[in-house]
Structures are given as C-alpha cells and as structure tokens.
Design a protein around this motif. Structure first.
Motif, short mmCIF file in Angstrom:
data_model
loop_
_atom_site.label_atom_id
_atom_site.label_comp_id
_atom_site.label_asym_id
_atom_site.label_seq_id
_atom_site.Cartn_x
_atom_site.Cartn_y
_atom_site.Cartn_z
N ARG A 2 4.02 -3.75 7.01
CA ARG A 2 2.93 -3.50 7.94
C ARG A 2 3.33 -2.61 9.10
NH1 ARG A 2 0.90 -9.84 8.14
NH2 ARG A 2 0.69 -10.05 5.88
N MET B 160 -4.68 -4.07 7.85
CA MET B 160 -3.89 -3.09 8.59
C MET B 160 -4.66 -1.79 8.83
SD MET B 160 -1.44 -4.93 9.25
CE MET B 160 -0.67 -3.68 10.28
N ARG C 125 0.37 -1.13 4.48
CA ARG C 125 -0.48 -0.58 5.54
C ARG C 125 -1.87 -0.21 5.03
NH1 ARG C 125 3.65 3.98 7.47
NH2 ARG C 125 3.77 4.08 5.18
N ASP D 162 3.01 -11.19 2.55
CA ASP D 162 3.84 -10.04 2.91
C ASP D 162 4.83 -9.69 1.80
OD1 ASP D 162 6.73 -11.48 4.02
OD2 ASP D 162 4.94 -12.72 3.84
#
Length: 334
Positions: free
Chosen positions: A137, A28, A23, A206
C-alpha cells in the motif's frame, strides 16, 4: 458433492496476468486516483447524517459496535509483524529447531493448532508467487524470500444472524469482528511456528491475495460475487494466511459445483444495491474496473460501484453474502 481435485478450479491467462499492485484496490485508490468517483471519500463520512435519519439498523449504538468490532485488527499492529513478538521463551530457545520428518503429520498439527485459536476452516498450499502483491500500500515492492514455500490459509466464520441484517450497521460489525479474530489467529499461528524455530509471515488482506490462496488450499471456489464460496459457510467468512518455511504437506483443491451453480443463479446480482455484480451467464476475462486484475477468468465485480454504495450506506455491505444459496447450506468436506 465435494471432491478433491489435482488442479485448482480457476483459469489464468499468463499472457495477460501479472502480480497485482495493492495500490490498485479501491481502498487505496481513494487516496491517489483522481479519476475515481470516490477519490478522497471515506466510506463512513456520511454516518452522522445517516444516524440522524433514525432508520432501523442505523443507530448510534450500532455504529459504536462497528468501530468497536475492529479494535483488535486496527490496534494490534504486531499481528502483522514478520518478526517474533515479545521475548523468546528460554526453554524454547534451548530446544532448538523442531525436526519435521513427516510433513503430513506437521500439517495435521498445524490445523489442530489453528482450530484451538478459533479458526473455523484451515488448509495448506504451496505459495504461488503470482498471488503475491507486486507492491504494498505504500508503494514498496514485496519480495517473499524463496524459503517461504507454504501458506497456512485460515477461514473465520462470521455471525450469520448479524450478516443477515445487511446492509444495516450490524452486518458491518460482524465484518469487523471477523477481521479482529483474523488478527488474533494469524498472530498466534505465526508465534506457534516461530516457537518451533521456523519463520512465519502473518497476513490479513495485505501482502498476497487471499481468495486464490484459499482455493489452492482446498477451502472453496470463486463465486459470481467475487468471493470465496466454501461448502461449510458459503461466503460468510473472512480469510487470513501465514507464509512459512515450516515443512508441510499441501492440501488438494476442491470442486463442488460452484461455477455451474453461479451460471444459473443471479441471486447475488439481484441483491446487490450497487449493480456491481456481473449478470452474464458465462465468466470471462473481461474486467469491470481498475481494481480488477487482468488475465483471470471470472465474473469480475465492479469494486468502484460497491465502494460508492458503501459511502451512501455509511458502512460495508454483505448483501451478496447473505443472498448466496451456499451461505445457507452446510456440507462436510471429505
């Protein structure tokens, strides 16, 4: 001179370093960090005005290419699935788990398979949990089961001619093509491993940090521009990986003088329109923005400034990739 080494060429201070929260990336933070200058700003938000300026390299056709280039990455969500895609083949099910008596041979076969799927570079490393994101995320904790011991790390070379047009739209299309090819490669590699009746977790950007895993897998070193630099392609490539419990033999990291060269080369600094790259001669533990993790010796890139320029430009930028001398070399790793 490219040489294999026993210890990965980076320095981490365990007293300061911790698993990074996904994050905290600029992509993000724009959703929640109200202190960020780019809060609530999407980097393509000014694209209509930019197209209307009628500048070379910023046409409506070029923008359509950017959006099209991301199609596979953005629309093929199954590429990132932790579970098998589709129905298992009956013949595969009858075969049972593939016995692996020689992890080195299995690694060779994995690499051959990766290249069949369009991968340009591939290596294997042990999964170092410190490079796994702490949270994804959505804010959910990431827990990689202990049986996932190895990562197959793959590099997808980008179109150098297109990247050379940076920061124009065509260079951003080359980036999108790289990400779509990544999605194809990780999906196919994960299915290949599952067809041997082992488990696989495919990843793009990711789940875990790609660059340190690529360094561990012997693909390259970290450059001043904050990117992986490889002997074959410089920074002109994208990275993806697959975690697995398939028995494999890891590769050794490599060194080929990147850190020393970066100390004496400021070409990426001069090429960066955002003034985001650290010009100091020596790397350090100093961070440049909230999207940098602590405890790593490197030239920390100010990702905030980088993203701010993307908003101004209406597209991603690859100036630091094109400016890097390693991008214009080509060496074979032995």
């Amino acid at each position: 001179m490219v040489k294999r080494v026993d210890v990965a060429p980076y320095t981490v201070d365990p007293q300061q370093h911790g698993r990074f929260d996904e994050r905290q990336t600029v992509f993000m933070r724009r959703y929640w960090d109200k202190t960020a200058t780019f809060y609530a700003h999407e980097y393509r938000e000014n694209v209509i005005d930019i197209i209307e300026e009628d500048r070379s390299g910023y046409s409506r056709v070029d923008f359509a290419r950017i959006l099209a280039s991301w199609t596979v990455h953005d629309c093929f969500g199954g590429a990132f699935s932790w579970k098998r895609l589709g129905q298992a083949d009956p013949g595969m099910m009858r075969l049972g788990k593939h016995p692996v008596s020689d992890p080195a041979l299995m690694s060779q076969q994995v690499k051959e398979t990766a290249r069949m799927f369009g991968v340009d570079l591939v290596g294997v490393c042990k999964v170092d949990r410190k490079w796994v994101y702490s949270f994804d995320r959505s804010g959910d904790p990431i827990d990689i089961p202990p049986e996932y011991q190895h990562a197959v790390v793959m590099g997808i070379a980008m179109d150098k001619q297109a990247v050379g047009t940076s920061p124009a739209f065509l260079s951003a299309a080359a980036t999108g093509v790289g990400y779509s090819r990544m999605a194809f490669a990780i999906a196919c590699m994960a299915q290949f491993i599952r067809n041997l009746r082992y488990n696989a977790i495919p990843m793009g950007n990711d789940t875990a940090l790609s660059i340190p895993l690529a360094i561990d897998a012997g693909l390259g070193q970290l450059g001043r521009n904050g990117l992986l630099i490889t002997p074959e392609y410089g920074s002109c490539l994208r990275i993806c990986k697959v975690f697995t419990d398939l028995p494999l033999e890891p590769d050794r990291p490599i060194e080929f003088g990147v850190t020393d060269d970066c100390k004496n080369c400021n070409k990426c600094v001069d090429a960066c329109k955002a003034d985001a790259i650290n010009p100091e001669r020596e790397p350090s533990l100093t961070v440049a923005c909230p999207s940098n993790n602590h405890g790593i010796v490197r030239w920390a890139v100010n990702a905030d400034r980088c993203y701010e320029f993307w908003i101004e430009n209406g597209a991603a930028c690859s100036n630091c990739i094109w400016a890097c001398p390693f991008t214009h070399r080509g060496e074979t790793v032995t």
